[in-house]
Design an enzyme around this catalytic site. Structure first.
Site, PDB file in Angstrom:
ATOM      1  N   ASP A   1      27.710 -15.807 -16.308  1.00 56.46           N
ATOM      2  CA  ASP A   1      27.216 -15.099 -15.189  1.00 56.46           C
ATOM      3  C   ASP A   1      27.333 -13.685 -15.646  1.00 56.46           C
ATOM      4  O   ASP A   1      28.571 -13.211 -15.714  1.00 56.46           O
ATOM      5  CB  ASP A   1      28.209 -15.402 -13.853  1.00 56.46           C
ATOM      6  CG  ASP A   1      27.795 -14.459 -12.699  1.00 56.46           C
ATOM      7  OD1 ASP A   1      26.508 -14.284 -12.489  1.00 56.46           O
ATOM      8  OD2 ASP A   1      28.776 -14.121 -12.025  1.00 56.46           O
TER       9      ASP A   1
ATOM     10  N   GLU B   1      22.127 -15.998 -16.382  1.00 56.94           N
ATOM     11  CA  GLU B   1      21.301 -15.774 -15.102  1.00 56.94           C
ATOM     12  C   GLU B   1      20.469 -14.651 -15.373  1.00 56.94           C
ATOM     13  O   GLU B   1      21.139 -13.391 -15.956  1.00 56.94           O
ATOM     14  CB  GLU B   1      22.230 -15.538 -14.135  1.00 56.94           C
ATOM     15  CG  GLU B   1      21.734 -15.534 -12.682  1.00 56.94           C
ATOM     16  CD  GLU B   1      22.701 -15.399 -11.533  1.00 56.94           C
ATOM     17  OE1 GLU B   1      23.204 -16.629 -11.194  1.00 56.94           O
ATOM     18  OE2 GLU B   1      23.331 -14.457 -11.169  1.00 56.94           O
TER      19      GLU B   1
ATOM     20  N   ASP C   1      33.030 -15.924 -10.394  1.00 56.75           N
ATOM     21  CA  ASP C   1      32.362 -15.484 -11.469  1.00 56.75           C
ATOM     22  C   ASP C   1      32.151 -16.964 -12.442  1.00 56.75           C
ATOM     23  O   ASP C   1      30.964 -17.019 -13.037  1.00 56.75           O
ATOM     24  CB  ASP C   1      32.669 -14.118 -12.104  1.00 56.75           C
ATOM     25  CG  ASP C   1      32.460 -13.129 -11.212  1.00 56.75           C
ATOM     26  OD1 ASP C   1      31.284 -12.797 -10.924  1.00 56.75           O
ATOM     27  OD2 ASP C   1      33.468 -12.574 -11.106  1.00 56.75           O
TER      28      ASP C   1
END
Length: 177
Positions: free
Chosen positions: A8, A72, A144
């Site tokens: 992430d 991502e 996260d």
């Protein structure tokens, strides 16, 4: 299926999560958050932040030896400057993976949420909860880190679906058989 490193990305902190996916079984390996040191945040040294991201991720890859890397995609940020910094942070993470010869897969945030929670509009708490449920964790990881684990889970599910569609019975040592 091999170890999967999910990321992430962020220019201030970056979540990472590593899972082991064997067939439809998912196993937790490790997760955490790479935090940029405060002096680099105050001084607004983007190049140094990117170096921290690259070096930290390179160490994580060296330590755990994942075979696949999932990250991502950039979403629409509040400002163009934020989007550029996020894109550069993603770039540093991707280069760390490619530098170690890992195949890179990218997923939209909505697809990750859909794969883990069942809806692309899920919030962070829902993602955290489902990550704990799917990986049988007794304690919720940091937001996260949970997002990074969700990226890895999404990748595992996507790979498993590709294997099924190809008619393969199982996945062994990086190839379908």
């Amino acid at each position: 299926m091999p170890l999967i490193l999910g990321v992430d990305p962020g220019s201030r902190k970056m979540g990472y999560g590593i899972i082991n996916a064997t067939g439809s079984r998912l196993g937790y390996v490790a997760s955490g958050v790479v935090r940029i040191p405060q002096p680099l945040l105050v001084a607004d040294c983007l190049a140094e932040r990117l170096k921290v991201i690259f070096d930290s991720l390179s160490e994580i890859i060296e330590q755990y030896q994942p075979q696949e890397f999932a990250i991502e995609n950039v979403f629409m940020a509040k400002s163009a400057g934020s989007a550029l910094k996020l894109g550069q942070a993603r770039g540093a993470a991707i280069v760390a993976a490619v530098n170690k010869d890992l195949p890179v897969s990218e997923y939209e945030a909505r697809k990750v949420k859909q794969a883990v929670v069942g809806t692309g509009a899920a919030d962070k708490l829902q993602v955290q909860h489902m990550v704990c449920t799917l990986l049988k964790l007794s304690k919720a990881p940091a937001e996260d880190a949970a997002d990074a684990l969700a990226v890895a889970i999404c990748h595992a599910n996507s790979q498993q679906n590709l294997i099924r569609m190809a008619g393969a019975r199982r996945y062994r040592r990086g190839r379908t058989v």
